[in-house]
Design a protein around this motif. Structure first.
Motif, PDB file in Angstrom:
ATOM      1  N   GLN A 156       0.797  -1.207  -0.115  1.00  0.00           N
ATOM      2  CA  GLN A 156       0.141  -0.085   0.010  1.00  0.00           C
ATOM      3  C   GLN A 156       0.926   1.234   0.081  1.00  0.00           C
ATOM      4  O   GLN A 156       0.520   2.146  -0.775  1.00  0.00           O
ATOM      5  CB  GLN A 156      -0.937  -0.035   1.221  1.00  0.00           C
ATOM      6  CG  GLN A 156      -1.907   1.267   1.297  1.00  0.00           C
ATOM      7  CD  GLN A 156      -2.962   1.032   1.898  1.00  0.00           C
ATOM      8  OE1 GLN A 156      -3.893   0.369   1.770  1.00  0.00           O
ATOM      9  NE2 GLN A 156      -3.022   1.587   3.232  1.00  0.00           N
ATOM     10  N   SER A 197       2.072   1.828  -3.355  1.00  0.00           N
ATOM     11  CA  SER A 197       0.960   2.166  -4.337  1.00  0.00           C
ATOM     12  C   SER A 197       0.420   3.531  -4.198  1.00  0.00           C
ATOM     13  O   SER A 197       0.569   4.289  -5.002  1.00  0.00           O
ATOM     14  CB  SER A 197      -0.063   1.320  -4.076  1.00  0.00           C
ATOM     15  OG  SER A 197      -1.275   1.695  -4.980  1.00  0.00           O
ATOM     16  N   SER A 225       1.419   5.777  -7.355  1.00  0.00           N
ATOM     17  CA  SER A 225       0.274   5.923  -8.225  1.00  0.00           C
ATOM     18  C   SER A 225      -0.749   6.916  -7.583  1.00  0.00           C
ATOM     19  O   SER A 225      -1.880   7.246  -7.920  1.00  0.00           O
ATOM     20  CB  SER A 225      -0.675   4.724  -8.528  1.00  0.00           C
ATOM     21  OG  SER A 225      -1.142   3.898  -7.190  1.00  0.00           O
ATOM     22  N   LYS A 259      -2.621   5.919  -5.033  1.00  0.00           N
ATOM     23  CA  LYS A 259      -4.134   5.025  -4.832  1.00  0.00           C
ATOM     24  C   LYS A 259      -4.021   4.002  -3.579  1.00  0.00           C
ATOM     25  O   LYS A 259      -2.874   3.412  -3.628  1.00  0.00           O
ATOM     26  CB  LYS A 259      -4.574   4.247  -6.155  1.00  0.00           C
ATOM     27  CG  LYS A 259      -4.792   5.536  -7.148  1.00  0.00           C
ATOM     28  CD  LYS A 259      -5.506   4.685  -8.479  1.00  0.00           C
ATOM     29  CE  LYS A 259      -5.808   5.784  -9.674  1.00  0.00           C
ATOM     30  NZ  LYS A 259      -6.209   4.945 -10.860  1.00  0.00           N
ATOM     31  N   ALA A 260      -4.849   3.716  -3.309  1.00  0.00           N
ATOM     32  CA  ALA A 260      -4.741   2.670  -2.151  1.00  0.00           C
ATOM     33  C   ALA A 260      -6.125   1.532  -2.379  1.00  0.00           C
ATOM     34  O   ALA A 260      -7.143   2.001  -2.905  1.00  0.00           O
ATOM     35  CB  ALA A 260      -4.818   2.955  -0.657  1.00  0.00           C
ATOM     36  N   ARG A 261      -6.112   0.299  -2.247  1.00  0.00           N
ATOM     37  CA  ARG A 261      -7.302  -0.469  -2.267  1.00  0.00           C
ATOM     38  C   ARG A 261      -8.289  -0.108  -1.200  1.00  0.00           C
ATOM     39  O   ARG A 261      -8.050  -0.102   0.009  1.00  0.00           O
ATOM     40  CB  ARG A 261      -6.872  -2.192  -2.219  1.00  0.00           C
ATOM     41  CG  ARG A 261      -5.922  -2.350  -3.353  1.00  0.00           C
ATOM     42  CD  ARG A 261      -5.671  -3.984  -3.188  1.00  0.00           C
ATOM     43  NE  ARG A 261      -6.765  -4.663  -3.127  1.00  0.00           N
ATOM     44  CZ  ARG A 261      -7.003  -5.708  -2.735  1.00  0.00           C
ATOM     45  NH1 ARG A 261      -5.770  -6.346  -2.280  1.00  0.00           N
ATOM     46  NH2 ARG A 261      -7.837  -6.627  -2.615  1.00  0.00           N
ATOM     47  N   GLU A 284     -10.150   0.843  -6.075  1.00  0.00           N
ATOM     48  CA  GLU A 284      -9.165   1.680  -5.666  1.00  0.00           C
ATOM     49  C   GLU A 284      -9.592   3.218  -5.116  1.00  0.00           C
ATOM     50  O   GLU A 284     -10.575   3.581  -5.759  1.00  0.00           O
ATOM     51  CB  GLU A 284      -7.906   1.676  -6.651  1.00  0.00           C
ATOM     52  CG  GLU A 284      -7.130   0.687  -6.928  1.00  0.00           C
ATOM     53  CD  GLU A 284      -6.165   0.780  -7.750  1.00  0.00           C
ATOM     54  OE1 GLU A 284      -4.957   0.004  -7.435  1.00  0.00           O
ATOM     55  OE2 GLU A 284      -6.208   1.414  -8.819  1.00  0.00           O
TER      56      GLU A 284
END
Length: 250
Positions: free
Chosen positions: A193, A196, A200, A202-204, A211
């Motif tokens: 995470q 990411s 990007s 973004k996180a899930r 996302e």
């Protein structure tokens, strides 16, 4: 663009300790040091400030509700004017120890329940910002992008968006409540995470729906998370491998 790596430190009290602050200070670039209200005491504040200065780590005031028993994670009904005074008190207390160590407090980050209440309620956000303005408008404020804290800071102080490596996000982009399944991430998940968010933005989402955007110039690894030191060490190494330079934001 460099990314800051921060951790909440100095969260013991008297003989009670939490986490390995000295080890974390070898990894992170900014230290959010408890100011005695949700955790910490004068001797711990002095010791962690001295260690941070020795290791070249930036010092931030980790201000919270006056709630040692609840570790600052319980909502407390407060008059915003009283909250402003309590935040100002905490900043000044930590800054005394930071100056004794040869540096100063450079930013402020609310803790726990105050972080969340000030992020969603403009009255409490303004109280936090009022304390910064009273003490030193040159201080930065660390918090979630797009929050009431960010909006309140817009015309007043420098705001730095924060992301979390070890906490899951809801589909709306807020942190999942700690009591929910999957809210606190294990090391492998936290490393993924962090990278990411850094690469990007973004996180899930915790529910697996997709996302969410996380605008962050600093990523937090909680000092009280299990295996926090190993997690932080792996995150820093993974950021290096991803070509993301790690450096303090102030």
């Amino acid at each position: 663009m460099p990314l800051d790596l921060n951790s909440d430190l100095g969260e013991g009290f008297g003989p009670w300790t939490m986490g390995d602050d000295a080890a974390m200070l070898d990894i992170v670039t900014s230290a959010n040091i408890a100011c005695g209200f949700h955790a910490g005491d004068p001797s711990i504040m002095r010791r962690i400030c001295a260690l941070a200065v020795e290791k070249g780590v930036r010092i931030g005031a980790h201000v919270g509700y006056r709630d040692l028993a609840g570790f600052g994670r319980r909502d407390i009904a407060m008059d915003p004017a009283e909250l402003r005074d309590e935040v100002l008190y905490q900043i000044g207390s930590l800054d005394a120890f930071a100056k004794a160590a040869g540096d100063r407090v450079r930013y402020v980050k609310p803790h726990g329940a105050l972080y969340h209440s000030a992020s969603r309620d403009r009255r409490f956000a303004d109280a936090v910002l009022g304390a910064l303005a009273d003490y030193d408008p040159g201080l930065a404020l660390l918090g979630p992008a797009g929050s009431e804290l960010a909006h309140a800071a817009a015309a007043a102080v420098r705001f730095v968006g924060e992301g979390f490596a070890d906490r899951a996000y809801t589909p709306s982009g807020t942190l999942a409540a700690r009591g929910l399944p999957g809210a606190v991430l294990h090391t492998d998940e936290a490393v993924a995470q962090a990278v990411s968010i850094a690469v990007s933005g973004k996180a899930r989402a915790v529910d697996g729906s997709g996302e969410v955007a996380v605008q962050a110039a600093s990523i937090c690894v909680h000092g009280d998370t299990p295996a926090a030191v190993e997690m932080a060490r792996r995150i820093r190494s993974s950021l290096d491998e991803a070509g993301v330079p790690v450096a303090p934001f102030c």
